[in-house]
Design a protein around this motif. Structure first.
Motif, short mmCIF file in Angstrom:
data_model
loop_
_atom_site.label_atom_id
_atom_site.label_comp_id
_atom_site.label_asym_id
_atom_site.label_seq_id
_atom_site.Cartn_x
_atom_site.Cartn_y
_atom_site.Cartn_z
N GLY A 134 0.80 -1.22 0.00
CA GLY A 134 0.00 0.00 0.00
C GLY A 134 0.83 1.27 0.00
O GLY A 134 0.28 2.38 0.02
N SER A 148 3.72 3.72 -1.88
CA SER A 148 4.33 4.00 -3.19
C SER A 148 5.15 5.27 -3.09
O SER A 148 4.77 6.22 -2.38
N TYR A 160 6.78 8.96 0.79
CA TYR A 160 5.89 7.93 0.26
C TYR A 160 4.43 8.30 0.51
O TYR A 160 4.10 8.96 1.50
N GLY A 161 3.58 7.86 -0.39
CA GLY A 161 2.15 7.93 -0.19
C GLY A 161 1.61 6.56 0.17
O GLY A 161 2.28 5.54 -0.02
N THR A 162 0.38 6.52 0.71
CA THR A 162 -0.24 5.24 1.04
C THR A 162 -1.62 5.16 0.39
O THR A 162 -2.25 6.19 0.11
N ARG A 163 -2.06 3.94 0.19
CA ARG A 163 -3.37 3.74 -0.41
C ARG A 163 -4.02 2.50 0.20
O ARG A 163 -3.56 1.38 0.00
N GLY A 164 -5.06 2.75 1.01
CA GLY A 164 -5.89 1.68 1.53
C GLY A 164 -5.36 0.91 2.71
O GLY A 164 -6.02 -0.03 3.17
N ARG A 218 -5.64 3.51 8.55
CA ARG A 218 -6.94 3.88 9.08
C ARG A 218 -6.74 4.97 10.12
O ARG A 218 -5.75 4.93 10.87
N ASP A 258 -5.78 7.59 4.54
CA ASP A 258 -4.43 7.52 4.01
C ASP A 258 -3.60 8.72 4.48
O ASP A 258 -4.11 9.82 4.67
#
Length: 794
Positions: free
Chosen positions: A590, A592, A601-605, A608, A611
């Protein structure tokens, strides 16, 4: 875990070196079998010059800070207490308390280090000026003593602290954890002054600095040798810094065995005895009080070869690093060691005192020189990069005391008006003067070691070599070492391969793939080197999760040596949401890269409740962060949400039954409830405010009541050290509360039924909290009066 278990066992119990398998292929066989052996030493700091990087910026920011400080203000008490006219007003903060003078010791050392690191001649001029001033105050007193530390008398006035030593010499000793006969940790301050003088002597051979230090030592020899062994231990119950190290170093400079005897006299049996026996009894000891003692033992071992002292120092290091530390390399919660492998229960706003890490890095350097093992510098790099670099704000030059790891907590830096002068300001000005001191080392066997990948140049005198290290690490993967000038010869070059690299280091020599020997955490290339040769190492900078020792459900995110943090926004926006959690079966998928060259970095999903972006923790100077995350499967997260909803329902019920609430530690509520106190202090812990009272003190306040059965509810932290106190209403005791590991890792409430006779016919009552003798009351994190639930009689 910082290192693999096999590495720890091999490091600590001497079962041999540990191999790191490498992915390194190519036609050039540069290594062959190489056995590193013998001790090692750092190349002189004065031979190292930093190239542009965050480390070089920190040195320059710190150099400007040292220029801003006025030596005459730091010398104020030294002159005043010697009967001489001060040349400038005293600073505020700790310098206006009984610990005054400790900053001057740190400042002397920082001046020396900055002169060595940068060549700034003003640093040396100031250091010599301070020595002249100390010599003058020492001569004015006529007994070898000089000092700025104070002593608080019973009427609250602060006077020259020298009078406590006359009392101690006569056996009148009143010693506590930080107070000795009314002075705040006096031997701690004395150690800093010793260290500063010895550093000045060591840097450019100042005979005057050594003479002043020797006279100073003679004064304290007269004090301490007058005591019985039992009385010495009474004195050592108060923090004494690393004064054993200073006496040992004085012995090394003078070969006078009086000073070795003094070094060995400062031996706190209660703490050091168990460590020499390989027993971890550190929990509930003040952390930074202990670390310098072990540095002193390490230095004594180097001078005497006494194995027990080496055992104590090595065992202590291993236990602290692997069982008492946080992911950034710091240790201690509210300045105290906790039980081993309970880090997850101590992620608070009061973590990681900077002085602790400053001293742990000094201890690490000692241990590495005895037997070079890369694992030592795996820890050093982690703490240096993630904690020390976080402890200075490059925009202001201010320093942290604690580096908080609780999600959403703001870092607090000392202010630019120089009025704090905490211990961590002192260790901060030293730490950021010497970022080049542990990059390059040379072994007794002729090995050239690179332990830290920080861009720099160095003059290696033994080989008449000029060497350049170019790298953007830890953001870039490759570090390149070039011999600009060199007297040709055959010797090993050892490049550290961190344990987290998992054997995937790649090495080239002059652009061609090489097959180095891998031993003791190093990639070693041994060949005939000549001017112009280049050796490069590339390390994998993959993301990984690291579990917290003792609790695999709490993790941190790392990239190479960098601890990454979820960015929770600027300090101006208070974080009032739930702590972020990581949810999913394969969490790293999750993440990238957004800006790989800055480790963003970014997060996806996987985060909680929403993101978040991840960034290097140390660079979050003026932003809020999350470093530790509970991790859940999707199913477990659904259960957690249900628990959260149940807790919200409980809080709503409690609010509906509340008659009055006392928010202890908050100014307006305490005024509204007419709080009065003595020897009592507001505290903030894990985001909650509260108040405690020390032995001999109390706090009390008014609370509203209403007819019918009532219950007084108090909130405590579940991992307190043992203590006992009474709770009274209108002078009548309704409960005696004893605390001590009641609810590990969380706050908990205790309810005390209030006799109806105490509230009948009244609109309010007076609640009083009183500690038992030699104990502490609380901290209490709030008190409320609530109506009793049906069926509960008072």
């Amino acid at each position: 875990m910082l290192f693999r278990e096999t590495s720890r066992r091999q490091l600590m119990f001497g079962v041999g070196t540990f191999a790191i398998l490498a992915h390194a292929t190519g036609a050039l066989a540069a290594g062959g079998k190489v056995n590193l052996h013998g001790k090692a030493r750092p190349l002189p700091l004065g031979a190292v010059r930093l190239k542009p990087s965050d480390f070089a910026t920190a040195v320059e920011v710190n150099r400007n800070y040292l220029h801003r400080l006025d030596p005459d203000r730091l010398l104020h008490n030294f002159r005043a207490y010697a009967g001489m006219e001060p040349k400038a007003p005293i600073y505020g903060g700790w310098e206006s308390d009984t610990i005054a003078g400790h900053t001057l010791g740190h400042y002397m050392t920082a001046l020396v280090l900055t002169w060595q690191q940068t060549g700034d001649a003003e640093m040396r001029r100031r250091a010599d000026y301070i020595v002249d001033e100390l010599a003058a105050t020492q001569a004015a007193r006529g007994n070898g003593y000089f000092g700025g530390l104070g002593r608080k008398r019973k009427d609250g006035t602060i006077v020259d602290g020298v009078e406590i030593f006359d009392e101690i010499k006569k056996g009148d000793i009143r010693s506590g954890g930080f107070d000795l006969n009314g002075s705040w940790a006096p031997f701690y301050t004395i150690h800093k002054l010793f260290a500063g003088l010895l550093d000045i002597h060591g840097a450019w051979g100042s005979r005057k600095a050594l003479d002043v230090a020797t006279g100073f030592a003679g004064y304290f020899e007269g004090v301490m040798t007058a005591l019985t062994p039992a009385q010495v231990q009474e004195v050592l119950a108060c923090e004494y810094g690393g004064i054993n190290e200073s006496f040992a170093e004085l012995y090394a400079r003078t070969n006078d065995k009086r000073w070795l005897a003094m070094a060995e006299l400062f031996y706190d049996k209660r703490v050091l005895g168990p460590l020499a026996a390989r027993e971890d009894k550190l929990a509930n000891f003040h952390a930074n009080t202990q670390v310098p003692k072990l540095i002193g033992l390490a230095r004594i071992h180097e001078l005497t070869g006494e194995p027990a002292k080496a055992t104590a120092a090595s065992f202590f290091w291993d236990r602290v690093v692997h069982h008492h530390s946080y992911v950034i390399g710091g240790n201690a919660d509210r300045e105290y060691f906790f039980e081993p492998d309970t880090t997850a229960r101590h992620i608070t706003e009061a973590t990681c005192e900077h002085c602790n890490t400053y001293n742990m890095l000094k201890l690490t350097r000692h241990l590495w020189t005895w037997e070079p093992e890369g694992a030592f510098f795996d820890y050093y790099e982690r703490a240096h990069l993630n904690h020390v670099m976080a402890a200075q704000n490059p925009a202001t030059g201010g320093f942290t005391y604690m580096t908080p790891l609780m999600s959403g907590t703001e870092r607090g830096y000392s202010t630019t008006d120089d009025d704090a002068f905490w211990c961590c300001v002192g260790s901060g000005m030293e730490s950021h003067a010497k970022h080049g001191d542990s990059i390059f080392w040379e072994g007794e066997d002729g090995t050239f070691y690179v332990n830290l990948y920080i861009p720099a140049t160095v003059d290696w005198a033994a080989r008449k070599a000029g060497v350049t290290l170019d790298t953007s690490y830890p953001y870039g993967a490759t570090s390149t070492l070039r011999f600009d000038t060199l007297r040709s010869g055959t010797f090993p070059v050892a490049l550290r391969v961190p344990g987290w690299a998992a054997g995937k280091a790649e090495v080239t020599v002059n652009g061609e793939a090489a097959t180095p020997a891998f031993t003791r955490g190093y990639a070693v290339v041994s060949r005939r080197w000549k001017a112009g040769d280049i050796v490069a190492i590339t390390l994998p900078l993959d993301l990984r999760l690291e579990a917290t020792p003792g609790d695999d459900s709490v993790v941190s995110v790392l990239r190479g040596p960098l601890v990454l943090a979820a960015d929770l926004g600027p300090n101006e926006q208070k974080w009032e949401r739930a702590d972020p959690a990581l949810v999913g079966a394969d969490l790293l998928t999750g993440f990238s890269p957004v800006a790989a060259d800055r480790a963003i970095y970014g997060t996806r999903g996987v985060v909680r409740p929403a993101d978040l972006g991840f960034v290097p923790f140390y660079r979050q100077y003026e932003r809020r962060s999350a470093v530790y995350f509970k991790r859940f499967t999707e199913a477990a997260w659904q259960s957690e949400e249900a628990s959260y909803n149940a807790e919200q329902a409980r809080l709503k019920d409690l609010a509906a039954r509340s008659v009055d609430v006392m928010f202890l530690g908050e100014m307006q509520p305490e005024r509204d409830h007419d709080l009065t106190s003595d020897i009592s202090y507001p505290v903030t812990y894990r985001g909650r405010q509260g108040r405690d009272a020390r032995s001999g003190g109390f706090f009390e306040f008014n609370m509203k009541v209403k007819p019918g059965p009532l219950v007084l509810q108090a909130t405590y932290w579940g991992d307190e050290r043992p203590r006992a106190f009474d709770i009274l209403i209108d002078g009548q005791r309704i409960a005696t509360q004893r605390l001590g590991h009641d609810a590990p890792g969380k706050f908990f409430d205790v309810e005390y039924p209030v006799p109806t006779a105490l509230t009948q016919g009244k609109a309010s009552v007076r609640v009083r909290v009183v500690p038992h003798d030699r104990s502490t009351a609380g901290p209490v994190f709030g008190i409320r009066l609530v109506t009793a639930k049906p069926g509960i009689a008072a």
